[in-house]
Design an enzyme around this catalytic site. Structure first.
Site, short mmCIF file in Angstrom:
data_model
loop_
_atom_site.label_atom_id
_atom_site.label_comp_id
_atom_site.label_asym_id
_atom_site.label_seq_id
_atom_site.Cartn_x
_atom_site.Cartn_y
_atom_site.Cartn_z
N PHE A 122 -0.57 -17.91 57.79
CA PHE A 122 -1.46 -18.67 56.91
C PHE A 122 -1.10 -18.34 55.46
O PHE A 122 -1.10 -17.18 55.07
CB PHE A 122 -2.93 -18.35 57.16
CG PHE A 122 -3.84 -19.15 56.26
CD1 PHE A 122 -4.14 -20.47 56.57
CD2 PHE A 122 -4.35 -18.61 55.09
CE1 PHE A 122 -4.94 -21.24 55.72
CE2 PHE A 122 -5.15 -19.36 54.24
CZ PHE A 122 -5.45 -20.67 54.56
N ASP A 172 3.45 -12.16 51.52
CA ASP A 172 2.12 -12.64 51.15
C ASP A 172 1.13 -11.51 51.46
O ASP A 172 0.77 -11.28 52.61
CB ASP A 172 1.82 -13.91 51.97
CG ASP A 172 0.41 -14.45 51.71
OD1 ASP A 172 -0.45 -13.70 51.19
OD2 ASP A 172 0.16 -15.62 52.06
N LYS A 177 -7.23 -12.70 46.68
CA LYS A 177 -8.41 -12.11 47.29
C LYS A 177 -8.98 -10.88 46.57
O LYS A 177 -9.72 -11.05 45.61
CB LYS A 177 -8.13 -11.84 48.78
CG LYS A 177 -8.00 -13.15 49.58
CD LYS A 177 -8.28 -13.00 51.04
CE LYS A 177 -8.59 -14.34 51.69
NZ LYS A 177 -7.42 -15.11 52.12
C1 PLP Z 1 -6.67 -16.35 51.88
C2 PLP Z 1 -5.19 -16.38 52.03
C3 PLP Z 1 -4.41 -17.30 51.32
C4 PLP Z 1 -4.99 -18.40 50.47
O1 PLP Z 1 -5.70 -17.93 49.41
P1 PLP Z 1 -6.69 -18.94 48.61
O2 PLP Z 1 -7.18 -18.13 47.47
O3 PLP Z 1 -7.76 -19.34 49.58
O4 PLP Z 1 -5.87 -20.11 48.19
C5 PLP Z 1 -3.03 -17.21 51.46
N1 PLP Z 1 -2.47 -16.27 52.23
C6 PLP Z 1 -3.19 -15.37 52.92
C7 PLP Z 1 -2.50 -14.34 53.73
C8 PLP Z 1 -4.58 -15.41 52.86
O5 PLP Z 1 -5.30 -14.55 53.58
#
Ligand code: PLP
Length: 392
Positions: free
Chosen positions: A137, A222, A251
């Site tokens: 994700f 990420d 986050k």
């Molecule tokens: C939450 C998340 C995203 C997206 O972040 P947003 O601030 O909602 O755009 C991308 N990668 C990972 C691993 C995430 O947990």
């Protein structure tokens, strides 16, 4: 009042979220209160966001002071908080440069664009493909969505961006086979958060690093969900003793303030010259000052070590729970990013925890996810375990 808020929300807002029937009004530390005055222990922290917990005084003070000084001028000028925050991030990571934006998805957009540009600048026009992971994700914007390896999230939005290939996470042979001279980067999460809290097998990240080095391509991590102490190290890749070329954060970086960041080594970052990329709000003085207070507090309160310690205790308690209940099958994760795999749907358990005053979450249908503030205490974990015992 509670029912009115719920009704009006369902009427007025895009119905993109299946919301639970509770209106949160106030938070302090690990606690939340709803409009009925009921108290909850927060084991989700806004999906791994509020690492410091709610309403931390250091963040409040930094925001109030900065709001009275300067909120925004845009990035055509120099401002102080963003360089202080960048200095902290560079000083605590492998990176040489930082690009600030407003969310995780945007940080990943920046990473994807940077990876392509590094090779296009070298005249390698055909080297634009990125290998990402199945079940990954990376966000909801078109670029980050294209890198996301879950068809259910992309449904309805095809065609997505060209140039993404997917291989199974933890399958180094599949990755090796997928790399050719059209590939510019490998992009992955060090622990797949939304994918069900799936951890890398031993040596996997080291092997990915080695493959990237051998092929002369970029490794993008990420760390939007895993970063800022969540897994018991400041960044999850530190557990593997490797570093990526590009890392994305969001986050917990702002503890709830809208901020994302893309960090890169100089060799890659150099491809972002003047005008190559941008955003109006990225690193605005207000949000950067708040995030600076967040990272300084993480350090001052020793929250990274605390997450490691509390996480080990939590894992032990969840493992014991698995032994007591057939419905609980396995515990996954590291530090305070934990998943409990069930042999049944998790949503009814989330509902019943909420009724009993515990905020948790369920992903992939049958995995309960726990990502509490890093300040969570053993007694709060014991209370949650007691609640899960009663429900299971
Ligand atoms: C939450 C998340 C995203 C997206 O972040 P947003 O601030 O909602 O755009 C991308 N990668 C990972 C691993 C995430 O947990």
């Amino acid at each position: 009042m509670t029912t009115t808020i719920i009704q009006k929300t369902d009427e007025l807002l895009a119905s993109t979220y299946p919301r639970l029937p509770v209106v949160f009004e106030r938070g302090r530390g690990t606690m939340l209160w709803d409009t009925e005055g009921r108290r909850y222990t927060d084991f989700l922290a806004g999906i791994a966001v509020c690492g410091l917990g709610h309403s931390h005084p250091a963040v409040q003070q930094a925001l109030a002071a900065q709001a009275g000084r300067l909120v925004h001028v845009c990035n055509l000028y120099y401002t102080i908080p963003q360089v202080e925050l960048a200095d902290w991030l560079v000083g605590h990571s492998f990176a040489d440069r930082v690009f600030f934006c407003n969310s995780g998805a945007e940080a990943n957009e920046a990473a994807i664009k940077l990876a392509r540009k590094v090779y296009q600048d070298r005249g390698e026009k055909d080297r634009f493909r990125i290998i990402a992971m199945e079940q990954s994700f990376h966000g909801r914007t078109m670029g980050s969505l294209s890198a996301t390896g879950q068809d259910k999230i992309k449904q309805g939005f095809y065609p997505v961006l060209e140039g993404f290939d997917f291989v199974p996470f933890n399958d180094i042979a599949a990755l090796r086979a997928a790399i050719d001279d059209t590939v510019c980067a490998v992009m992955l999460e060090p622990i797949q958060g939304e994918g069900g809290v799936v951890c890398p097998s031993a040596d996997y990240l080291q092997e990915v690093r080695r493959l990237c080095d051998k092929a002369g391509i970029l490794m993008i991590l990420d760390e939007i969900q895993t970063g800022m102490g969540r897994t018991g190290r400041l960044f999850a890749h530190e557990h593997s003793g490797i570093a990526p070329d590009i890392m994305t954060l969001a986050k917990a970086l702002g503890n709830g303030l809208p901020i994302g960041a893309m960090l890169a080594r100089e060799e890659a970052a150099g491809a972002f010259g003047a005008g190559a990329h941008g955003t109006t709000f990225g690193g605005t003085p207000l949000i950067a000052a708040g995030a600076l207070a967040v990272v300084q507090t993480i350090e001052q309160e020793g929250l990274v070590a605390r997450a490691a310690e509390t996480g080990a205790y939590f894992i032990g308690q969840l493992e014991a729970l698995c032994e007591r209940h057939a419905a609980a099958e396995a515990v996954r994760g590291q530090g305070l990013l934990l998943g409990l795999e069930l042999n049944r749907e998790g949503a009814p358990i989330v509902d019943r925890c909420l009724e009993r005053g515990f905020v948790i979450n369920c992903i992939q249908g049958n995995v309960l996810r726990f990502a509490p503030p890093l300040i969570i205490g053993a007694h709060e974990i014991d209370a949650l375990i007691e609640c899960l015992d009663a429900i299971l």
